[in-house]
Scaffold this active site. Structure first.
Site, PDB file in Angstrom:
ATOM      1  N   GLY A   1      -0.318 -10.359  12.672  1.00  0.00           N
ATOM      2  CA  GLY A   1      -0.593  -8.913  12.684  1.00  0.00           C
ATOM      3  C   GLY A   1      -1.486  -8.440  12.262  1.00  0.00           C
ATOM      4  O   GLY A   1      -2.031  -7.062  11.325  1.00  0.00           O
TER       5      GLY A   1
ATOM      6  N   HIS B   1       1.127  -1.304  -0.152  1.00  0.00           N
ATOM      7  CA  HIS B   1      -0.175  -0.075  -0.222  1.00  0.00           C
ATOM      8  C   HIS B   1       0.766   1.223   0.365  1.00  0.00           C
ATOM      9  O   HIS B   1       0.672   2.271   0.347  1.00  0.00           O
ATOM     10  CB  HIS B   1      -1.255  -0.284   1.334  1.00  0.00           C
ATOM     11  CG  HIS B   1      -2.133  -1.482   0.913  1.00  0.00           C
ATOM     12  ND1 HIS B   1      -2.438  -1.864   2.318  1.00  0.00           N
ATOM     13  CD2 HIS B   1      -2.637  -1.672   0.018  1.00  0.00           C
ATOM     14  CE1 HIS B   1      -2.955  -2.830   1.647  1.00  0.00           C
ATOM     15  NE2 HIS B   1      -3.581  -2.834   0.816  1.00  0.00           N
TER      16      HIS B   1
END
Length: 282
Positions: free
Chosen positions: A221, A122
């Site tokens: 995570g 991203h």
């Protein structure tokens, strides 16, 4: 750690010792660095709608308000340091156990910990791109320009989101001054993928190639709520590649995982790095 988690971590250590591990990391890996995640135990309830590419490029008011929030949020993201989890991943990569890292995070902390060849799915908040001429500049330089253009800006953030977007009262946003590209006067944007924007195809292709050559996909995570990350888990399962997940709380990848460890990454990962110090079978 309770006995079940201890046994799971031991099994994951054996998987890592087999080598050919590819990591897919999410915001939960950076919470120990002071960056809240989106949906896990440290995540705040976001009041504002995430910025979309369409709103940013078409609405000057939305763009100005975003830059005010992002400028303040950068003070937290930009000052964050790698935590023990980031350093453990870098150590395992250095020893040859990890062949690749794909991150959904935009904080650059994998690289700051010493990891290399990270696919930033991203993007990275530390880079600024001009949407007109394509010029890339450092976020620190833009922050200095914004400080100079807004000497009276002293807003306090209500909360900071994992994408660096701070939440502020509207009264603190309307007088903020936005600056443009020094090279061409064009529109500046953080070099990150907004909602409504697609991940560059070359990043997706590189990520799928890493997963396709892996023996284990290790998710760290991430709740895998959005398809941007979950698609790599689905590909791994389709190709018969083992999937292990270490994440606090619920994850949508659990039905696909051979191992799902619900425990703090800051404890699990350093332990794995410590016990994996011997020769790795690759």
């Amino acid at each position: 750690m309770d006995l079940q988690v201890v046994e799971q971590v031991a099994e994951l250590g054996a998987w890592i010792a087999d080598g050919d591990v590819v990591v897919l990391s999410g915001a939960g890996l950076s919470t120990d660095s002071g960056i809240p995640d989106y949906r896990g135990p440290s995540g705040s309830a976001r009041r504002s709608t995430p910025m979309t590419y369409q709103a940013f490029t078409r609405d000057p008011i939305a763009r100005r308000r975003y830059w005010a929030r992002s400028h303040l949020g950068w003070r937290t993201i930009g000052e964050a340091h790698p935590n023990d989890g980031h350093r453990a991943v870098a150590a395992l990569q250095d020893r040859g156990a990890i062949n690749g890292i794909i991150t959904q995070n935009v904080d650059g902390l994998h690289q700051a910990a010493g990891a290399g060849d990270v696919v930033e799915l991203h993007g990275n908040l530390a880079r600024i791109i001009c949407l007109d001429c394509g010029d890339l500049t450092a976020r620190e330089a833009l922050a200095a320009r914004l400080d100079e253009a807004n000497p009276a800006f002293d807003a306090a953030a209500v909360a900071i989101n994992a994408d660096g977007d701070a939440e502020l009262d509207d009264t603190d946003l309307d007088q903020f001054t936005v600056v443009d590209c020094l090279s061409c006067g064009g529109m500046l944007k953080p070099d990150v993928v907004y909602f409504g924007e697609t991940v560059p195809p070359e990043r997706v292709a590189r990520s799928f190639a890493l997963v396709g050559n892996a023996r284990t996909l290790l998710v760290l995570g991430s709740s895998l709520t959005v398809m941007s990350g979950r698609r790599f888990v689905l590909r791994a399962v389709k190709d018969g590649i083992r999937v292990a997940i270490v994440n606090r709380g619920v994850t949508r990848g659990e039905p696909y995982a051979g191992l799902h460890i619900d425990a703090p990454l800051g404890i699990v990962l350093p332990h794995l790095a410590k016990v994996s110090s011997g020769p790795v079978r690759i």
